[in-house]
Scaffold this motif. Structure first.
Motif, PDB file in Angstrom:
ATOM      1  N   UNK A  28      11.234  46.099 100.621  1.00 28.92           N
ATOM      2  CA  UNK A  28      12.524  46.688 100.862  1.00 28.92           C
ATOM      3  C   UNK A  28      13.103  46.025 102.009  1.00 28.92           C
ATOM      4  N   UNK A  29      12.414  45.356 102.868  1.00 27.15           N
ATOM      5  CA  UNK A  29      12.956  44.785 104.062  1.00 27.15           C
ATOM      6  C   UNK A  29      13.562  43.281 103.758  1.00 27.15           C
ATOM      7  N   UNK A  30      13.331  42.979 102.530  1.00 27.63           N
ATOM      8  CA  UNK A  30      13.568  41.300 102.436  1.00 27.63           C
ATOM      9  C   UNK A  30      14.663  41.440 101.311  1.00 27.63           C
ATOM     10  N   UNK A  31      15.404  40.273 101.236  1.00 26.12           N
ATOM     11  CA  UNK A  31      16.566  40.321 100.169  1.00 26.12           C
ATOM     12  C   UNK A  31      16.571  38.921  99.935  1.00 26.12           C
ATOM     13  N   UNK A  32      16.576  38.426  98.674  1.00 26.09           N
ATOM     14  CA  UNK A  32      16.503  36.994  98.199  1.00 26.09           C
ATOM     15  C   UNK A  32      17.924  36.766  97.873  1.00 26.09           C
ATOM     16  N   UNK A  33      18.413  35.910  98.980  1.00 25.06           N
ATOM     17  CA  UNK A  33      19.832  35.317  98.638  1.00 25.06           C
ATOM     18  C   UNK A  33      20.170  34.187  97.633  1.00 25.06           C
ATOM     19  N   UNK A  34      19.104  33.288  97.645  1.00 25.51           N
ATOM     20  CA  UNK A  34      19.268  31.990  96.683  1.00 25.51           C
ATOM     21  C   UNK A  34      17.946  31.574  96.132  1.00 25.51           C
ATOM     22  N   UNK A  35      18.288  30.957  95.029  1.00 21.57           N
ATOM     23  CA  UNK A  35      17.118  30.324  94.348  1.00 21.57           C
ATOM     24  C   UNK A  35      17.514  29.021  93.886  1.00 21.57           C
ATOM     25  N   UNK A  36      16.445  27.884  94.194  1.00 25.45           N
ATOM     26  CA  UNK A  36      17.007  26.542  93.601  1.00 25.45           C
ATOM     27  C   UNK A  36      15.719  25.873  92.729  1.00 25.45           C
ATOM     28  N   UNK A  37      16.226  25.188  91.889  1.00 33.09           N
ATOM     29  CA  UNK A  37      15.167  24.510  90.826  1.00 33.09           C
ATOM     30  C   UNK A  37      15.984  23.245  90.126  1.00 33.09           C
ATOM     31  N   UNK A  38      15.119  22.335  89.982  1.00 32.91           N
ATOM     32  CA  UNK A  38      15.841  21.197  89.560  1.00 32.91           C
ATOM     33  C   UNK A  38      16.264  21.356  87.965  1.00 32.91           C
ATOM     34  N   UNK A  39      15.536  22.362  87.422  1.00 35.04           N
ATOM     35  CA  UNK A  39      15.891  23.061  86.213  1.00 35.04           C
ATOM     36  C   UNK A  39      16.935  24.040  86.360  1.00 35.04           C
ATOM     37  N   UNK A  40      18.261  23.919  86.456  1.00 35.15           N
ATOM     38  CA  UNK A  40      19.363  24.731  86.831  1.00 35.15           C
ATOM     39  C   UNK A  40      19.155  25.967  85.923  1.00 35.15           C
ATOM     40  N   UNK A  41      18.888  25.961  84.655  1.00 32.99           N
ATOM     41  CA  UNK A  41      18.898  27.001  83.736  1.00 32.99           C
ATOM     42  C   UNK A  41      17.850  27.970  83.922  1.00 32.99           C
ATOM     43  N   UNK A  42      16.793  27.345  84.413  1.00 28.09           N
ATOM     44  CA  UNK A  42      15.656  28.192  84.964  1.00 28.09           C
ATOM     45  C   UNK A  42      15.974  29.206  86.195  1.00 28.09           C
ATOM     46  N   UNK A  43      16.676  28.373  86.993  1.00 21.79           N
ATOM     47  CA  UNK A  43      17.048  29.281  88.313  1.00 21.79           C
ATOM     48  C   UNK A  43      18.192  30.225  88.034  1.00 21.79           C
ATOM     49  N   UNK A  44      18.858  29.830  87.095  1.00 29.21           N
ATOM     50  CA  UNK A  44      19.925  30.958  86.607  1.00 29.21           C
ATOM     51  C   UNK A  44      19.236  32.194  85.827  1.00 29.21           C
ATOM     52  N   UNK A  45      18.276  31.854  85.080  1.00 31.92           N
ATOM     53  CA  UNK A  45      17.813  33.007  84.298  1.00 31.92           C
ATOM     54  C   UNK A  45      17.145  34.018  85.372  1.00 31.92           C
ATOM     55  N   UNK A  46      16.445  33.535  86.338  1.00 33.85           N
ATOM     56  CA  UNK A  46      15.624  34.181  87.324  1.00 33.85           C
ATOM     57  C   UNK A  46      16.720  35.029  88.168  1.00 33.85           C
ATOM     58  N   UNK A  47      17.763  34.338  88.453  1.00 38.54           N
ATOM     59  CA  UNK A  47      18.880  34.789  89.360  1.00 38.54           C
ATOM     60  C   UNK A  47      19.652  36.033  88.553  1.00 38.54           C
ATOM     61  N   UNK A  48      19.691  35.686  87.326  1.00 33.75           N
ATOM     62  CA  UNK A  48      20.479  36.703  86.370  1.00 33.75           C
ATOM     63  C   UNK A  48      19.413  38.031  86.439  1.00 33.75           C
ATOM     64  N   UNK A  49      18.158  37.968  86.123  1.00 31.56           N
ATOM     65  CA  UNK A  49      17.506  39.016  85.982  1.00 31.56           C
ATOM     66  C   UNK A  49      17.386  39.718  87.109  1.00 31.56           C
ATOM     67  N   UNK A  50      17.184  38.986  88.387  1.00 33.34           N
ATOM     68  CA  UNK A  50      16.881  39.613  89.477  1.00 33.34           C
ATOM     69  C   UNK A  50      18.014  39.804  90.651  1.00 33.34           C
ATOM     70  N   UNK A  51      19.430  39.740  90.050  1.00 29.47           N
ATOM     71  CA  UNK A  51      20.603  39.800  90.705  1.00 29.47           C
ATOM     72  C   UNK A  51      20.598  38.884  92.084  1.00 29.47           C
ATOM     73  N   UNK A  52      20.063  37.694  92.069  1.00 31.31           N
ATOM     74  CA  UNK A  52      20.190  36.800  93.086  1.00 31.31           C
ATOM     75  C   UNK A  52      21.306  35.979  93.139  1.00 31.31           C
ATOM     76  N   UNK A  53      22.237  36.300  94.253  1.00 33.65           N
ATOM     77  CA  UNK A  53      23.778  35.941  94.378  1.00 33.65           C
ATOM     78  C   UNK A  53      24.085  34.295  94.208  1.00 33.65           C
ATOM     79  N   UNK A  54      23.054  33.362  94.811  1.00 30.32           N
ATOM     80  CA  UNK A  54      23.417  31.913  94.723  1.00 30.32           C
ATOM     81  C   UNK A  54      22.250  31.210  94.015  1.00 30.32           C
TER      82      UNK A  54
END
Length: 76
Positions: A28-54
């Motif tokens: 609870x004391x951590x917040x994921x602000x961004x995720x990066x991957x050379x496979x942008x679609x993979x990063x977008x899927x994880x971000x959408x699932x977990x509400x990662x903003x960037x």
């Protein structure tokens, strides 16, 4: 309330997704602000699932983000 630790994740494969889920649901004391991957679609899927903003396909954007205080490197 304790200060939040802002985290970025490099790598959205299996282990990156596991760590992103752990940050989101179990630390609870951590917040994921961004995720990066050379496979942008993979990063977008994880971000959408977990509400990662960037999402990016360039890890340097995470390293350059002054709001991010810790980075998890989850890629080879």
């Amino acid at each position: 309330m304790a200060d939040m630790l802002n985290v970025g994740i490099i790598g959205a494969g299996r282990i990156g997704k596991v760590h992103a889920q752990t940050l989101t649901y179990r630390i609870p004391s951590a917040r994921c602000l961004a995720i990066a991957d050379i496979d942008l679609a993979a990063a977008q899927r994880v971000a959408a699932q977990l509400q990662i903003p960037s999402v990016t396909d360039d890890y340097r954007a995470i390293l350059a983000n002054d709001a991010i205080e810790a980075v998890l490197i989850c890629s080879s």
